[in-house]
Scaffold this motif. Structure first.
Motif, PDB file in Angstrom:
ATOM      1  N   ASN A   1       9.215   0.494   3.523  1.00  0.00           N
ATOM      2  CA  ASN A   1       9.673  -0.419   2.555  1.00  0.00           C
ATOM      3  C   ASN A   1      10.998   0.014   2.246  1.00  0.00           C
TER       4      ASN A   1
ATOM      5  N   VAL B   1      -0.339   3.267   0.790  1.00  0.00           N
ATOM      6  CA  VAL B   1       0.955   3.576   0.541  1.00  0.00           C
ATOM      7  C   VAL B   1       1.255   5.056   0.733  1.00  0.00           C
TER       8      VAL B   1
ATOM      9  N   THR C   1       3.778   1.513   4.394  1.00  0.00           N
ATOM     10  CA  THR C   1       2.602   1.112   4.013  1.00  0.00           C
ATOM     11  C   THR C   1       1.791   0.834   5.528  1.00  0.00           C
ATOM     12  N   TRP C   2       0.473   1.204   5.246  1.00  0.00           N
ATOM     13  CA  TRP C   2      -0.383   1.125   6.266  1.00  0.00           C
ATOM     14  C   TRP C   2      -1.685   0.110   5.951  1.00  0.00           C
ATOM     15  N   GLY C   3      -1.917  -0.810   6.647  1.00  0.00           N
ATOM     16  CA  GLY C   3      -2.996  -1.732   6.264  1.00  0.00           C
ATOM     17  C   GLY C   3      -4.018  -1.653   7.638  1.00  0.00           C
TER      18      GLY C   3
ATOM     19  N   ASN D   1       3.912   8.230   0.779  1.00  0.00           N
ATOM     20  CA  ASN D   1       5.245   8.660   0.521  1.00  0.00           C
ATOM     21  C   ASN D   1       5.236  10.174   0.395  1.00  0.00           C
TER      22      ASN D   1
ATOM     23  N   THR E   1       9.158   3.769   0.910  1.00  0.00           N
ATOM     24  CA  THR E   1       7.544   4.290   1.335  1.00  0.00           C
ATOM     25  C   THR E   1       7.108   3.689   2.507  1.00  0.00           C
TER      26      THR E   1
ATOM     27  N   ALA F   1      -3.466   1.224  -2.183  1.00  0.00           N
ATOM     28  CA  ALA F   1      -2.437   0.275  -2.438  1.00  0.00           C
ATOM     29  C   ALA F   1      -2.683  -0.300  -3.718  1.00  0.00           C
TER      30      ALA F   1
END
Length: 419
Positions: A314, A358, A321-323, A360, A319, A375
């Motif tokens: 992002n 998220v 993101t992993w889904g 970071n 940061t 998240a």
């Protein structure tokens, strides 16, 4: 004697009345309508005298409760040509304009202009759209500035003459470049005091100064941002801030405040590359963060020889993101998914890609330590990953073939330490 005094007073009154009538003739030798006609004609001449047009910083919503937007406007023979940082830098739109006579002169863009009226377009949720005026009461005019007040929302704003050497496309491109590279949160530290500023996508700057919060709209400029009104920081007035894209810093450019420099804790895309120890409840695994080659995505390799996970960068927040994602399909066409998991509380498993983590850097620790945060923290408190087997859309159960360290569970993730 009394009659004489009355006569003298009456005579003096008649002299005063004649004098006042004479003064009125001197002051108002034209009717109000004639004066208004002359003002309208003069304002049109001033508007159209700008060879390269004008820059308008427009504040939206009542009482400046919206954001700020920049329009470049060139007036000629009853037409206005408009550009803006709201659209592509090379795009312009032309429509009619006029100065009408109301209680005073009113500048209006009186036929539809796809750029200038875009924020005023109503939506299903708001009849006023983004709360933009397109009719403006003219308050005062100089050769280089036109002072306006929105007729509907009553925000005051200024239209400034552009220099002849300003290239519109380059000027808008510079604003958009700032907007694209500005991050979300910045801080300024003076002694024991820290001032935080959060810049929202709605173009509002939220300053947290000690125990108080001040929120003001801002416009992007070619070199940074400009606030609608000054904010007092460390006893200094800050209204304009220059942005350094390389250092990710905002520096106040107002006289006496140039030592006010906002910095940000931020991870650039390239900062994530490297070798890490992936740490969780049952131990740690040596993994690698490998750039996918598109400048937006990373692959996490090393949890298994059967798959790699996809992390998305992002640019605004710095940061990852992993889904949840499908990581393997076996010979029977059954799929293995790496799912997010609330192992500590509800035991729920999620396959939806938005219900992930998220990732970071923890800026309070030395080196690079990456944290995994749910998240939707506070609503769904994810803390783990788990490999699940599906037959089509039907859940079969935990994977027995594709595993991490001999298990389908990656319970209670602690984080990743860069080696």
């Amino acid at each position: 004697m009394k009659k004489i005094m009355i006569y003298i007073q009456a005579l003096l009154a008649s002299f005063v009345l004649v004098s006042c009538l004479h003064d009125d003739n001197e002051l108002f030798n034209e009717s109000a309508a004639q004066r208004l006609d002359k003002a309208v004609e003069h304002y049109k001449q001033v508007l159209e005298s700008a060879n390269n047009g004008w820059e308008l910083q427009l504040w939206t919503e009542p009482s400046y409760s919206g954001g700020g937007y920049t329009y470049l406007m060139k007036f000629k023979e009853g037409k206005v040509t408009v550009a803006s940082d709201l659209v592509d830098a090379d795009k312009v739109a032309t429509s009619s304009y006029d100065i009408t006579k109301d209680m005073g002169p009113v500048l209006t863009v009186n036929t539809y202009n796809e750029i200038f009226h875009s924020l005023a377009n109503p939506s299903l949720s708001d009849d006023n759209g983004k709360g933009q005026d397109y009719e403006f009461m003219i308050q005062r005019v100089t050769n280089d500035s036109i002072f306006l007040e929105g007729k509907k929302f009553h925000n005051k704003m200024v239209m400034t003459r552009l220099k002849d050497n300003v290239n519109w496309q380059n000027y808008i491109s510079a604003m958009k470049n700032v907007a694209d590279n500005v991050k979300v949160t910045y801080k300024y530290i003076a002694g024991q005091d820290t001032t935080l500023v959060n810049l929202t996508s709605a173009r509002r700057a939220r300053f947290t100064i000690k125990d108080s919060v001040v929120t003001v709209p801002f416009c992007y400029t070619e070199s940074g941002i400009e606030l609608q009104k000054p904010v007092t920081i460390a006893n200094k007035q800050v209204k304009t801030m220059a942005y350094n894209i390389d250092n990710l810093t905002f520096t106040a450019s107002n006289s006496g405040a140039t030592d006010v420099v906002f910095t940000t804790d931020f991870m650039r895309y390239a900062d994530y590359e490297g070798t890490y120890n992936f740490e969780y409840q049952d131990g740690s695994i040596r993994v690698k963060m490998v750039p996918a080659g598109d400048g937006k995505t990373y692959w996490l390799e090393g949890l298994s020889t059967d798959f790699k996970l996809t992390f998305t960068y992002n640019k605004k927040t710095g940061t990852l993101t992993w889904g949840p994602e499908k990581v393997f399909t076996d010979a029977n066409n059954r799929s293995i998914w790496m799912c997010s998991w609330d192992a500590a509380d509800t035991k729920q498993v999620f396959k939806f890609d938005v219900l992930g983590f998220v990732v970071n850097k923890d800026f309070t620790k030395p080196g690079v330590f990456l944290t995994f945060t749910s998240a939707y923290a506070g609503y769904i408190n994810l803390d783990s990953m788990i490999l699940m087997e599906y037959n089509g859309s039907k859940k079969v159960g935990k994977s027995t073939t594709v595993l991490v360290n001999g298990s389908a569970e990656i319970a209670m993730i602690k984080g990743m330490t860069k080696i």
